[in-house]
Design a protein around this motif. Sequence first.
Motif, PDB file in Angstrom:
ATOM      1  N   LEU B  95      43.524  35.543  43.201  1.00 49.01           N
ATOM      2  CA  LEU B  95      44.945  35.711  43.529  1.00 49.01           C
ATOM      3  C   LEU B  95      45.582  36.767  42.624  1.00 49.01           C
ATOM      4  CD1 LEU B  95      46.856  34.288  45.517  1.00 49.01           C
ATOM      5  CD2 LEU B  95      47.452  32.704  43.701  1.00 49.01           C
ATOM      6  N   ASN B  96      45.101  36.827  41.389  1.00 48.73           N
ATOM      7  CA  ASN B  96      45.708  37.736  40.426  1.00 48.73           C
ATOM      8  C   ASN B  96      44.946  39.048  40.265  1.00 48.73           C
ATOM      9  OD1 ASN B  96      47.969  36.130  39.557  1.00 48.73           O
ATOM     10  ND2 ASN B  96      46.435  34.717  38.766  1.00 48.73           N
ATOM     11  N   LEU B  97      43.866  39.203  41.046  1.00 46.65           N
ATOM     12  CA  LEU B  97      43.098  40.442  40.971  1.00 46.65           C
ATOM     13  C   LEU B  97      43.899  41.570  41.628  1.00 46.65           C
ATOM     14  CD1 LEU B  97      40.086  41.496  40.382  1.00 46.65           C
ATOM     15  CD2 LEU B  97      39.821  41.331  42.851  1.00 46.65           C
ATOM     16  N   ALA B  99      44.860  44.515  43.872  1.00 43.02           N
ATOM     17  CA  ALA B  99      44.267  44.912  45.143  1.00 43.02           C
ATOM     18  C   ALA B  99      43.360  46.124  44.964  1.00 43.02           C
ATOM     19  CB  ALA B  99      45.365  45.212  46.152  1.00 43.02           C
ATOM     20  N   LEU B 100      43.832  47.081  44.172  1.00 45.64           N
ATOM     21  CA  LEU B 100      43.092  48.332  43.980  1.00 45.64           C
ATOM     22  C   LEU B 100      41.705  48.066  43.389  1.00 45.64           C
ATOM     23  CD1 LEU B 100      43.340  51.390  44.196  1.00 45.64           C
ATOM     24  CD2 LEU B 100      44.249  51.400  41.868  1.00 45.64           C
ATOM     25  N   VAL B 101      41.638  47.169  42.408  1.00 43.60           N
ATOM     26  CA  VAL B 101      40.362  46.874  41.757  1.00 43.60           C
ATOM     27  C   VAL B 101      39.381  46.278  42.770  1.00 43.60           C
ATOM     28  CG1 VAL B 101      39.238  45.499  39.971  1.00 43.60           C
ATOM     29  CG2 VAL B 101      41.514  46.491  39.548  1.00 43.60           C
ATOM     30  N   GLY B 102      39.865  45.336  43.566  1.00 43.75           N
ATOM     31  CA  GLY B 102      39.016  44.712  44.576  1.00 43.75           C
ATOM     32  C   GLY B 102      38.452  45.738  45.540  1.00 43.75           C
ATOM     33  N   ILE B 103      39.324  46.608  46.021  1.00 44.46           N
ATOM     34  CA  ILE B 103      38.897  47.616  47.006  1.00 44.46           C
ATOM     35  C   ILE B 103      37.862  48.564  46.395  1.00 44.46           C
ATOM     36  CG2 ILE B 103      39.675  49.567  48.402  1.00 44.46           C
ATOM     37  CD1 ILE B 103      42.417  48.091  48.571  1.00 44.46           C
ATOM     38  N   VAL B 104      38.170  49.082  45.191  1.00 49.00           N
ATOM     39  CA  VAL B 104      37.272  50.040  44.541  1.00 49.00           C
ATOM     40  C   VAL B 104      35.903  49.412  44.309  1.00 49.00           C
ATOM     41  CG1 VAL B 104      36.847  51.274  42.394  1.00 49.00           C
ATOM     42  CG2 VAL B 104      39.088  51.438  43.486  1.00 49.00           C
ATOM     43  N   LEU B 105      35.888  48.184  43.777  1.00 46.70           N
ATOM     44  CA  LEU B 105      34.608  47.536  43.472  1.00 46.70           C
ATOM     45  C   LEU B 105      33.789  47.306  44.731  1.00 46.70           C
ATOM     46  CD1 LEU B 105      35.491  45.015  40.629  1.00 46.70           C
ATOM     47  CD2 LEU B 105      34.230  47.165  40.471  1.00 46.70           C
ATOM     48  N   ILE B 106      34.445  46.844  45.784  1.00 44.54           N
ATOM     49  CA  ILE B 106      33.697  46.585  47.025  1.00 44.54           C
ATOM     50  C   ILE B 106      33.142  47.881  47.591  1.00 44.54           C
ATOM     51  CG2 ILE B 106      33.966  45.875  49.448  1.00 44.54           C
ATOM     52  CD1 ILE B 106      35.456  43.479  48.521  1.00 44.54           C
ATOM     53  N   TYR B 107      33.938  48.962  47.540  1.00 41.39           N
ATOM     54  CA  TYR B 107      33.431  50.261  48.003  1.00 41.39           C
ATOM     55  C   TYR B 107      32.225  50.708  47.179  1.00 41.39           C
ATOM     56  CZ  TYR B 107      37.227  51.408  51.275  1.00 41.39           C
ATOM     57  OH  TYR B 107      38.069  51.452  52.331  1.00 41.39           O
ATOM     58  N   ALA B 122      40.689  41.849  53.428  1.00 37.83           N
ATOM     59  CA  ALA B 122      40.718  40.406  53.667  1.00 37.83           C
ATOM     60  C   ALA B 122      40.627  39.644  52.345  1.00 37.83           C
ATOM     61  CB  ALA B 122      39.577  39.998  54.589  1.00 37.83           C
ATOM     62  N   LEU B 123      39.804  40.143  51.440  1.00 35.80           N
ATOM     63  CA  LEU B 123      39.621  39.468  50.155  1.00 35.80           C
ATOM     64  C   LEU B 123      40.927  39.389  49.376  1.00 35.80           C
ATOM     65  CD1 LEU B 123      37.328  38.358  48.289  1.00 35.80           C
ATOM     66  CD2 LEU B 123      37.438  40.567  47.114  1.00 35.80           C
ATOM     67  N   ASN B 124      41.775  40.383  49.573  1.00 33.90           N
ATOM     68  CA  ASN B 124      43.058  40.369  48.873  1.00 33.90           C
ATOM     69  C   ASN B 124      44.018  39.333  49.421  1.00 33.90           C
ATOM     70  OD1 ASN B 124      43.518  42.459  46.727  1.00 33.90           O
ATOM     71  ND2 ASN B 124      42.387  43.632  48.248  1.00 33.90           N
ATOM     72  N   LYS B 125      43.874  39.023  50.703  1.00 30.47           N
ATOM     73  CA  LYS B 125      44.801  38.088  51.331  1.00 30.47           C
ATOM     74  C   LYS B 125      44.275  36.660  51.290  1.00 30.47           C
ATOM     75  CE  LYS B 125      47.701  35.987  53.825  1.00 30.47           C
ATOM     76  NZ  LYS B 125      48.647  35.246  52.993  1.00 30.47           N
ATOM     77  N   LEU B 126      42.957  36.518  51.305  1.00 26.61           N
ATOM     78  CA  LEU B 126      42.339  35.194  51.426  1.00 26.61           C
ATOM     79  C   LEU B 126      42.853  34.155  50.409  1.00 26.61           C
ATOM     80  CD1 LEU B 126      38.674  34.758  52.356  1.00 26.61           C
ATOM     81  CD2 LEU B 126      39.641  33.258  50.658  1.00 26.61           C
ATOM     82  N   PRO B 127      42.909  34.483  49.110  1.00 24.45           N
ATOM     83  CA  PRO B 127      43.314  33.440  48.163  1.00 24.45           C
ATOM     84  C   PRO B 127      44.745  32.940  48.389  1.00 24.45           C
ATOM     85  CG  PRO B 127      43.012  35.550  47.056  1.00 24.45           C
ATOM     86  CD  PRO B 127      42.492  35.714  48.427  1.00 24.45           C
TER      87      PRO B 127
END
Lengths: 228, 244
Positions: B95-97, B99-107, B122-127
Motif C-alpha cells: 500500500l505504501n510502495l 507507484a513509480l518504484v513498483g512499475i520500474v522494478l516490474i519492467y 494492477a499491483l498498485n491498486k490491489l492492496p
Amino acid sequence: MLDVEIARKAVPARGGPRTVIEGLRLTLAREEIVALVGPSGCGKTTLLRIIGGLDTRYEGAITWAEGVRPRIGTVFQEPRLLPWRTVRQNIALVRPPNPAEAESLLALLGLAPYADLHPPALSLGMARRAAIARAFAVEPTLLLLDEPFVSLDPAMAEQGRAVLATAWRTRRCAALLVTHDLAEAASLADRILLLSEGPARVVRELVVPEGSRRRGIAEGARVAAALT
Amino acid sequence: MGWAARLLPVLVLFAVWELAARLIGSRLFPPASTVIAALGQEAASGHLLHNLGVTLARVAAAFAVAMVLGTGLGVAMGRWRRVDRALDSLVTGLLNLPALVGIVLIYVWFGLSEATAIAAVALNKLPSTAVTVREGARALDQGLIDMAHSFRMGRGAILRHVVLPQLYPYLFGAARSGLALIWKIVLVAELLGRSDGVGFQIQVYFQLFDVTGILAYTLAFIVVVQVIEWLALQPLERRANLWR
C-alpha cells in the motif's frame, strides 16, 4: 419426530469454556408445540441453534424420527430480513417459487399491504410477522421460534401471537418456541418445559389443558398461574 | 437543471482560461480555443482515438485484475484471521510502495510488455482494494448468514443474495477510488515503457515542449473519465442503493 439429548455444550469464554447446556433431554411429537421457558442467558437460543443445525459443536445427539432432518422454518429473535429485498422477495428467496402460497401467507399474516416495502420501512411488529411468513413459506414440518414477540408492546405482541395461531391452524407443523414469558408459553404451546438457570436442563414439565390452548394471553396467564 | 448546474462551472473555467491565456500570450499557456482546435485535429487524424483506446483498454484490464484479486484477498483477510495475520504487513507494505518504484522494478525484472504494464498498474491498486473490501468482510452481518444457512440456501445463493449486497458499498468505494488511481498510474506506466497510449503521447509532447498537445490529451482524458463516472459508476451505485 424429534429426540434431543445433549450431554454437554460449552462455549468459549474468558477464563475457559463455560457450560451452557448440560444433561438436557427433550422430545417433540409430530405437530406438537412445545415451549422452552427459562431465564435469559440460560442457553435457550444455543439449544435452538443446535437443533436447527447452525451449531454442531456439542456432546450428545439429535435424532430425527425418519432419520432425516425435516424441513425447518426458523424465526430468529431479530427478524433477519434482507434489507435490500422487499418483504415478498424475502419470502420468495427461501423457497422455490410458489407464488400462490407466498401470496396466501402474506394475506393470512396481514402483510399484503406491506409486501412491496423493504424491511427498513416496516415496524418491528410487521418485520416479525414477515419473518414468521418466511418461516412458514418453506412448508416446515418443524418451526423454531426464538422469542418471536420479545420487545413488542403488549397489544402488538398479542396481535402477533393471534396471527401465529391462525397460521398454525391452517398449516400444521411441530414447533419449539423459546420464550421467557410463561403466560405467552401457556397461550401458544401444548406443553411447557421449564429450564434451569445455566447450564440449561429441563427442571419441570407442564401440560397445558387442551381446552385452554391458543385462547389468548389472558387465558395463558390464568393457566400459567394455575400450573405453577 | 441538474445538467446546467454541473456545466456552468466548467464553462466559467473555460472562459477564465481563454481570457487569461490571451492576456498572457505565451506559447507555454495556450488558450482553451487553441487546445480544443488541436484536439479536433488529433481526433481527425485518428491518433487521439487510437491512443485513448489503448490507454482505456489498459485501464480496464488493470482495473479488472486489481478488483478481482483485491476483492478475493480482502474477503479472505476479513473472514479468516489467520490469513489476515499472515498477509497484513505485506499488504500494508504494498500500500505504501511508491507507484513509480513498483512499475520500474516490474519492467526491469519481467521486461517491457503489455502484460507487465498491466500487472504493474494492477499491483498498485490491489492492496487498497483488499484493505477496503476487508473492512466490508469484517462488517458482514453473521445473523443474516446464519439465517441463510438455516433456510438451507446454497453457497452460490448466499454469496449472491446475502454477502455481495453487503459488500456493494465497499466495492463501489474501491472501484471509485481505484479508477481515479489507475488513470494516473497507467499514464506513468505508458510513459516509462510503452510506445503508444495517452501517457506515451504526453511524453512526446513534453519533449517537444508542446503544451497545447499535452493539454489536448489531458482534456480528452478528463472527458472520458467523467463520462464513465456519469454513465456507468453513478447509475450502478444508485441502483445498488435503491433500497436505502
